[in-house]
Design an enzyme around this catalytic site. Structure first.
Site, PDB file in Angstrom:
ATOM      1  N   TYR A   9      22.125  51.884  57.870  1.00 60.47           N
ATOM      2  CA  TYR A   9      21.282  51.722  56.681  1.00 60.47           C
ATOM      3  C   TYR A   9      22.139  51.704  55.415  1.00 60.47           C
ATOM      4  CZ  TYR A   9      17.509  52.722  53.343  1.00 60.47           C
ATOM      5  OH  TYR A   9      16.631  52.684  52.283  1.00 60.47           O
ATOM      6  N   SER A  53      19.722  51.539  47.564  1.00 62.26           N
ATOM      7  CA  SER A  53      19.369  52.932  47.841  1.00 62.26           C
ATOM      8  C   SER A  53      20.496  53.842  47.392  1.00 62.26           C
ATOM      9  CB  SER A  53      19.128  53.140  49.341  1.00 62.26           C
ATOM     10  OG  SER A  53      19.051  54.514  49.676  1.00 62.26           O
TER      11      SER A  53
END
Length: 254
Positions: free
Chosen positions: A161, A148
């Site tokens: 995350y 990401s």
């Protein structure tokens, strides 16, 4: 629209978290290029079946496989079964992931462990289980890890995350060095903000407008933007690309 260029004909691809969103688009892209696609899902069998149907309607071959990527023994057993049934395995896309947001000082231990188990340990377990089959596949062996933009930039409220997505980049580079001698290529993609169910859950209208101001191309990404890049990395044209991180973020992070 069917592509059917057969660049991945006779190759078997396992896509974790393939039932929805980016995973579904990746399954379609690989299937349209001739791969037999194994669509992994956690608990949404209905969505996995729908993805399989879409792949087949587009001219590809697909089957579904339900297992928890955070369960090492389940991963190993199912990968062995699939490889035996399908005659091997050539491509692994580690796409399964969850997002649990929260400020560091309020973040629960259980949530930290869950996000690590799925996002990072899941990719490790699946890569390990598939490794021997990819090494036999040699030059057609591929691992593509879906990281990401947050793993490269960081983001307030997403420390857990971001840590797991950064970890995927380290995993990518290490495996690329381990497997290069057998011609197996390992790369990562780092999507920016892509229009999926998961991102929609975390983006208010105000936040979406704010994000658009940070993206030079002026739009939220589509799952197909990621899927086409993954399909390229999975194919023969990417045989001299390994250990790389491909940013798919509209220019948000350069």
């Amino acid at each position: 629209m069917a592509i059917n260029d057969e660049a991945l004909k006779e190759r078997v691809a396992l896509v974790t978290g393939g039932s929805r969103g980016i995973g579904r688009a990746i399954c379609l892209a690989l299937g349209q290029r001739g791969a037999t696609v194994v669509i992994n899902y956690g608990n949404r069998e209905d969505a996995a079946k729908q993805t399989a149907r879409l792949v087949e309607e587009a001219g590809g071959k697909a089957m579904i496989s339900g297992f928890d990527v955070s369960d090492a023994s389940a991963v190993t057993a199912e990968v062995k079964r699939l490889a035996k049934e399908l005659g091997g395995m050539h491509i692994l896309v580690n796409n399964a992931g969850i997002a649990i947001n929260g400020l560091l000082m309020r973040f629960k231990d259980a949530d930290w462990q869950k996000i690590v188990d799925v996002n990072l340990a899941g990719a490790f377990y699946t890569s390990r289980a598939v490794a021997s089959f990819l090494l036999r596949a040699r030059d057609s062996g591929r691992i593509i890890n879906v990281s990401s933009v947050v793993g490269e930039m960081g983001n307030a409220g997403q420390a857990a995350y971001a840590a797991t997505k950064s970890g995927l980049i380290g995993l990518t580079k290490s495996l690329a060095r381990e497997f290069a001698g057998r011609g197996v290529c390992v790369n990562a993609v780092t999507p920016g903000y892509i229009a999926t169910d998961m991102t929609d859950e975390h983006l208010s209208d105000d936040k979406r407008a704010e994000l658009l101001q940070q993206i030079p191309l002026g739009r939220i990404g589509r799952p197909e933007d990621v899927a086409d890049a993954v399909a390229f990395l999975a194919g023969p044209q990417a045989a001299y690309i390994t250990g790389q991180v491909l940013r798919i973020n509209g220019g948000m992070h350069m």
